[in-house]
Enzyme design. Structure first.
Site, PDB file in Angstrom:
ATOM      1  N   VAL B 162       0.873  -1.178   0.000  1.00  0.00           N
ATOM      2  CA  VAL B 162       0.000   0.000   0.000  1.00  0.00           C
ATOM      3  C   VAL B 162       0.905   1.221   0.000  1.00  0.00           C
ATOM      4  CG1 VAL B 162      -1.719   1.304   1.320  1.00  0.00           C
ATOM      5  CG2 VAL B 162      -1.869  -1.196   1.197  1.00  0.00           C
ATOM      6  N   GLY B 170      -6.224   0.408   7.142  1.00  0.00           N
ATOM      7  CA  GLY B 170      -7.019  -0.807   6.930  1.00  0.00           C
ATOM      8  C   GLY B 170      -7.021  -1.297   5.495  1.00  0.00           C
ATOM      9  N   PHE B 171      -6.330  -0.590   4.593  1.00  0.00           N
ATOM     10  CA  PHE B 171      -6.358  -0.990   3.178  1.00  0.00           C
ATOM     11  C   PHE B 171      -5.549  -2.268   2.927  1.00  0.00           C
ATOM     12  CE2 PHE B 171      -6.766   3.819   2.608  1.00  0.00           C
ATOM     13  CZ  PHE B 171      -8.157   3.769   2.609  1.00  0.00           C
ATOM     14  N   GLY B 172      -4.438  -2.425   3.658  1.00  0.00           N
ATOM     15  CA  GLY B 172      -3.640  -3.656   3.529  1.00  0.00           C
ATOM     16  C   GLY B 172      -4.448  -4.865   3.969  1.00  0.00           C
ATOM     17  N   TYR B 206      -0.545  -9.700  11.254  1.00  0.00           N
ATOM     18  CA  TYR B 206      -0.938 -10.960  10.616  1.00  0.00           C
ATOM     19  C   TYR B 206      -1.587 -11.904  11.632  1.00  0.00           C
ATOM     20  CZ  TYR B 206       1.943  -9.434   6.661  1.00  0.00           C
ATOM     21  OH  TYR B 206       2.479  -8.734   5.609  1.00  0.00           O
TER      22      TYR B 206
END
Lengths: 235, 235
Positions: B162, B170-172, B206
């Site tokens: 990103v 929050g885009f990833g 993750y």
């Protein structure tokens, strides 16, 4: 893994008609061939995968069936997706394939072993070409991966397995080298695989083949319920 | 990576005709869409890959060109081989695709940010749908891998990136979740990727997404001259 004894020079290559008398020991020739697996090999592949799981003490994690393998393998041309090389072994020269693939010319090599191999599962892993019995000794499963930095594909080796009685003779190296050779042929940039950090013998073997072990990278895995949770996720 | 503020309920979703007056701050809506990349996106993909290499301080290892990417990507149907999702962003609803893929329905989501994003490279990463300017904010490149133990495929995520000004919103997570969702849809068993062991923030992120980091496995890589040496190898 120890390298195999070098093969005899071509002029001395043992053939069935040249079987050495007992008084002139020249070793025990093993004729080998690496060929592409086909759908009819799935029963062998399934047994090899389960032997590998037992060897790794991970058989409780192994849920592959002949049916699941059949439905997921051999869906694309060789090398475009999941691809399997099989290692065939015989005490006499292996007959040519009746339906050779145009994608891959089988690799043949003769090994000369000091001690004959006693294979307790010979019948389980036999294929007959006409009258000749040929033994499946191992396999390698690999597929294309991609390096954005190189801007080109490579191969990822998911599994490399040689049955126990055939280990430490150079057959594993032969299988992995066949993948490397195919990668070069296709202009690919890398061959990659993973190894357990405590498996010092394997790491030494791979480094002798020219590979580097990357110390800093760790695998992340999303599987099982944690993966299923994304089914209806509002991403 | 911080999760994005939750999107407003549908009834309150900001639309161009509903632009809030300055006296009623409702945040800064960002309309996002994840769609399949196409060959015409290669110039963007190339720039994103090079930004990623700079971020990782590995730009000296990045030799990808638009030409190399074009010749190696988009050769198979989506999800059968190397596949790229692009993240599109806009301050107003994004128009539907003129040529949508039958393989993937774009994922749309509206984020409501506290502070507007100042994108210094807005023009470099712009696509126009008619008159509307839409910004490419990031990408994820993934491809099928195979688990012999599961007897079925998964996805391997090679890169997730990103652009800097859009990080920590929050885009990833949205991009990685889209891959996980697609894996579940296809009945695949795993999504895997790698992380640097010192990147604690990434590992925490993750793990919060449900992934496990495998501590014992190391990547082996055969590349460059060591790989080329197999060209004429007598395997």
């Amino acid at each position: 893994m120890a390298a195999a004894a070098p093969p005899p020079p071509p002029s001395a290559a043992p053939e069935p008609s040249m079987a050495a008398p007992e008084t002139t020991p020249i070793g025990h020739p093993v004729f080998t061939r690496i060929r592409l697996a086909t759908p009819s090999d799935v029963p062998f592949i399934h047994k090899l995968i389960h032997q590998m799981a037992v060897f790794e003490r991970l058989s409780h994690l192994c849920s592959a069936t002949e049916s699941s393998l059949s439905s997921n393998l051999f869906l694309s041309p060789p090398f475009h997706s999941f691809t399997i090389f099989l290692l065939e072994l015989s005490s006499s020269p292996i007959p040519p394939l009746l339906s050779p693939s145009s994608s891959f010319t089988p690799i043949e090599k003769t090994f000369n072993l000091d001690i004959p191999v006693n294979d307790p599962e010979k019948d389980t892993f036999s294929i007959y070409y006409g009258d000749q019995q040929v033994i499946i000794g191992g396999f390698v499963l690999f597929f294309p991966n991609y390096s954005t930095f190189l801007g080109k594909p490579g191969f990822y080796v998911e599994d490399l397995f040689v049955r126990e009685c055939y280990r430490r003779k150079g057959f594993g190296k032969m299988l992995l080298s066949a993948v490397a050779k195919q990668a070069v042929k296709m202009g690919y940039g890398r061959v990659e695989w993973v190894v357990l950090d405590w498996n010092v013998n394997a790491i030494t073997f791979y480094e002798q083949m020219g590979a580097k072990v990357l110390p800093e990278w760790r695998i992340c895995r999303l599987t099982g319920d944690a993966l299923q949770a994304y089914q209806n996720a509002n991403v």
